[in-house]
Every structure is written in structure tokens, then in C-alpha cells.
Design an enzyme around this catalytic site. Structure first.
Site, PDB file in Angstrom:
ATOM      1  N   LYS A  54     -15.496 -47.158  -8.536  1.00  0.00           N
ATOM      2  CA  LYS A  54     -16.784 -46.814  -7.929  1.00  0.00           C
ATOM      3  C   LYS A  54     -16.896 -45.306  -7.712  1.00  0.00           C
ATOM      4  O   LYS A  54     -17.967 -44.727  -7.906  1.00  0.00           O
ATOM      5  CB  LYS A  54     -16.972 -47.564  -6.609  1.00  0.00           C
ATOM      6  CG  LYS A  54     -17.287 -49.045  -6.822  1.00  0.00           C
ATOM      7  CD  LYS A  54     -17.267 -49.822  -5.515  1.00  0.00           C
ATOM      8  CE  LYS A  54     -17.335 -51.317  -5.763  1.00  0.00           C
ATOM      9  NZ  LYS A  54     -16.918 -52.106  -4.590  1.00  0.00           N
ATOM     10  N   GLN A  98     -14.457 -50.701   1.470  1.00  0.00           N
ATOM     11  CA  GLN A  98     -14.026 -51.668   0.457  1.00  0.00           C
ATOM     12  C   GLN A  98     -13.489 -52.930   1.120  1.00  0.00           C
ATOM     13  O   GLN A  98     -12.666 -52.882   2.028  1.00  0.00           O
ATOM     14  CB  GLN A  98     -12.951 -51.039  -0.448  1.00  0.00           C
ATOM     15  CG  GLN A  98     -12.482 -51.940  -1.571  1.00  0.00           C
ATOM     16  CD  GLN A  98     -13.598 -52.339  -2.548  1.00  0.00           C
ATOM     17  OE1 GLN A  98     -14.388 -51.513  -2.977  1.00  0.00           O
ATOM     18  NE2 GLN A  98     -13.673 -53.630  -2.872  1.00  0.00           N
ATOM     19  N   ASP A 121     -24.020 -51.662   1.202  1.00  0.00           N
ATOM     20  CA  ASP A 121     -23.856 -53.073   0.838  1.00  0.00           C
ATOM     21  C   ASP A 121     -25.065 -53.904   1.279  1.00  0.00           C
ATOM     22  O   ASP A 121     -25.228 -55.044   0.856  1.00  0.00           O
ATOM     23  CB  ASP A 121     -22.610 -53.661   1.509  1.00  0.00           C
ATOM     24  CG  ASP A 121     -21.383 -53.457   0.643  1.00  0.00           C
ATOM     25  OD1 ASP A 121     -21.528 -53.489  -0.593  1.00  0.00           O
ATOM     26  OD2 ASP A 121     -20.274 -53.276   1.203  1.00  0.00           O
TER      27      ASP A 121
END
Ligand SMILES: NC(=O)c1ccc[n+]([C@@H]2O[C@H](COP(=O)([O-])OP(=O)(O)OC[C@H]3O[C@@H](n4cnc5c(N)ncnc54)[C@H](OP(=O)(O)O)[C@@H]3O)[C@@H](O)[C@H]2O)c1
Length: 288
Positions: A54, A98, A121
Site C-alpha cells: 500500500k 493495518q 477504511d
């Protein structure tokens, strides 16, 4: 013999990411450098790998990507302190913690500490509330990715019957809210089934669009699918590195269109993370 049209996620992700890159370039031209911070706790190989991928992708898109790596022994307070620093830092627009984090830490508590406007998110309770109310904010990535996937492949959703197997917080529940919204790429009649509905196949068999969101390998079989329906495989379970999807491969014999076993919903989820990050930068810099 499979007759179903495949609905891959890669071209959808490619289109979304090219829009993100253009948006990042526009922000940079206006003097704003979009920043997506990443937080890794512990030494899980897979998590470290995901963060590396990412971060690399963030750099390719033009983001700066400050990174904090906490030791596996970090306390909940240590994690909250990192998030408080990023919350206070006006040069950081999005923060990604994460998942999973070590078992002694509470992910949901940490998420609640994050500034909801920096939650890329889209899973912060405030953002779930915004979704429920139809207010602007970061959208949960997998549901948003599924809406984008259907739109990209020209699958009409408005006015059609969508049945979602699973009401989990990451996928089924927010997807139901999203696809029921009054927008051209949503506007569906949505039904959600789960373990409380013993005869759930009765519902999935009448679905024009069936989304598997259970996390139970092979739970969706051809006899659960209406002939010609669109089948989206969202639920997966990992056994080590092996990916076990909810949708049995033989469903392709009955479906009219279906996401591939690998490379369906996954790539669109990651693309939506970056879309949330650039949208966050736009909103926070007043250019949104
Ligand atoms: N592809 C991606 O990029 C991506 C991203 C995020 C998540 N996912 C996957 O999406 C799946 C769902 O995640 P989540 O966190 O939203 O869900 P979750 O909290 O794991 O919930 C699973 C849901 O499925 C239902 N279910 C489980 N077994 C069932 C059965 N035998 N019959 C009927 N319903 C059943 C459960 O019903 P009850 O509520 O009654 O228990 C629950 O509502 C997971 O597999 C996850 O790995 C994929």
C-alpha cells in the site's frame, strides 16, 4: 461448462486509481500534498507485506506516506498516542491501521480514537452513521468497491432485487445501506439474510444480484443461484495464504455474470482506500 460473463476487479481498480492520481495531481498543483499515514503493530509477515504494497502504491499515486511501526508489545495507549499525533497533524489527511493487530489490542477501540475524517477504511462509527444518513464521508471500502464493480461492468442495480448473504459490519450491513441509497448506481430492493434465516436459499434463489458476504468457503452453490443472476463473491476465508471463497466455482454454470475466484472484489477494495484518502485530502484542504 461455464457460460457466465466474468466481472474482474482489475479494470475497475485501474479506472478508480487513474482518477485518484489525477485528483492527487490537482491537489499538488493547488499546493496541497495528500498524505496517507500507515500504522503497523507487531511483526506479522502478511500485515507487513500489505503495508509495504500500500505504501508503494501510495507513492506511485503521488501521496506522501508517513509510517509508524509499533512493536508487538505496544500497549493500547501507545497505539492511541500514535493516532492522536496523526489526528493533530494537519499535514496528514488519512490514516490506515493495518488489520489484524496483536490479540491483546482492541482494534475497534483504536478505530474510535481516530479522527473520523481521516478514517480511510470508512469503518469508524461516525462514518457508519454518515452512511446510514446519506451524509458525505469516507465509505467502507469493500461495499463501495462492489458498487463500483457493478457500475463499471454495466450491471444495472437500480430497481432490481439484491440479496446479500451476511450482515457483518465490514461487508453485508454497510453494503445493504449503500445499495439501498437513492442514486443511479444503487437504488435497489435489498434483502439481507444470515444465520437467523434458516431457509436463506429461498431468498438467494430469487435474487437478480446475489452478494456472498459470509466468510464460509463454498457456502453458495449453484442451487442457491437464480439462473442468469449476477453473483458477486465478497466473502473469503484465508487458510494460510490459500484463499477460500464463499462462492463455489460451479455457480458459473448457472449465473449470467460472476466475479472471478481471484481478482474480483479484492482489487476494488484497495482502490477505494486510495479514493477515500484523496477525498479526505480534498475535504480537509477545502478543495472537496
Ligand atoms: N474481498 C475483500 O476485499 C474483503 C474485504 C473485507 C471483508 N471481506 C470478507 O467478507 C466477509 C464478511 O465479513 P464481515 O466482517 O462483514 O462479516 P462477519 O462479521 O464475519 O459476518 C459474517 C456474516 O455471514 C453470516 N453467516 C455466516 N455463516 C452463515 C451461514 N452458514 N448461513 C447464513 N449466514 C451465515 C453471519 O450471520 P450471523 O450474523 O447470523 O452470524 C454474518 O452475518 C468475510 O469473509 C471477509 O473476509 C472481503
Amino acid at each position: 461448462m461455464s457460460s457466465a460473463r466474468l466481472l474482474p476487479g482489475a479494470p475497475v481498480a485501474e479506472q478508480v486509481l487513474s482518477e485518484v492520481a489525477a485528483s492527487v495531481a490537482e491537489l499538488r498543483a493547488a499546493g496541497v500534498t495528500p498524505a496517507l499515514a500507515t500504522v503497523l503493530v507487531g511483526d506479522d509477515d502478511a500485515s507487513a507485506g500489505y503495508i509495504r504494497i500500500k505504501s508503494r502504491q501510495a507513492a506511485e499515486l503521488g501521496f506522501v506516506s508517513p509510517h509508524v511501526h509499533l512493536a508487538a508489545s505496544a500497549s493500547q495507549a501507545d497505539l492511541h498516542a500514535v493516532l492522536a499525533d496523526f489526528n493533530a497533524d494537519k499535514t496528514v489527511h488519512g490514516v490506515l491501521v493495518q488489520y489484524p493487530i496483536p490479540g491483546h489490542l482492541d482494534y475497534d477501540r483504536a478505530l474510535a480514537e481516530l479522527d473520523p475524517d481521516k478514517d480511510v477504511d470508512g469503518m469508524h462509527p461516525v462514518n457508519m452513521g454518515r452512511l446510514a444518513l446519506g451524509l458525505p464521508g469516507p465509505l467502507p471500502c469493500t461495499p463501495a468497491g462492489i458498487e463500483a464493480l457493478l457500475a463499471f461492468h454495466g450491471v444495472p442495480v437500480a430497481g432490481r432485487e439484491v440479496v446479500i448473504l451476511g450482515r457483518g459490519a465490514t461487508l453485508g450491513r454497510p453494503l445493504a445501506m449503500l445499495l439501498a441509497q437513492k442514486r443511479p448506481t444503487a437504488n435497489a430492493a435489498v434483502t439481507v439474510v444470515h444465520t437467523g434465516v434458516a431457509d436463506w436459499p429461498r431468498y438467494t434463489r430469487r435474487a437478480e444480484i446475489l452478494v456472498a458476504a459470509a466468510g464460509v468457503p463454498g457456502i453458495v452453490r449453484p442451487e442457491h443461484v437464480r439462473p442468469g443472476a449476477v453473483v458477486v463473491g465478497g466473502g473469503v476465508r484465508y487458510e494460510g495464504r490459500r484463499l477460500l471463497p464463499d462462492v463455489d466455482e460451479s455457480c458459473a454454470e448457472v449465473a449470467g455474470a460472476i466475479t472471478p475466484r481471484v481478482g474480483g472484489v479484492g482489487p476494488t477494495t484497495v482502490a477505494m482506500l486510495f479514493r477515500n484518502a484523496v477525498d479526505a485530502a480534498r475535504r480537509q484542504s477545502g478543495l472537496g
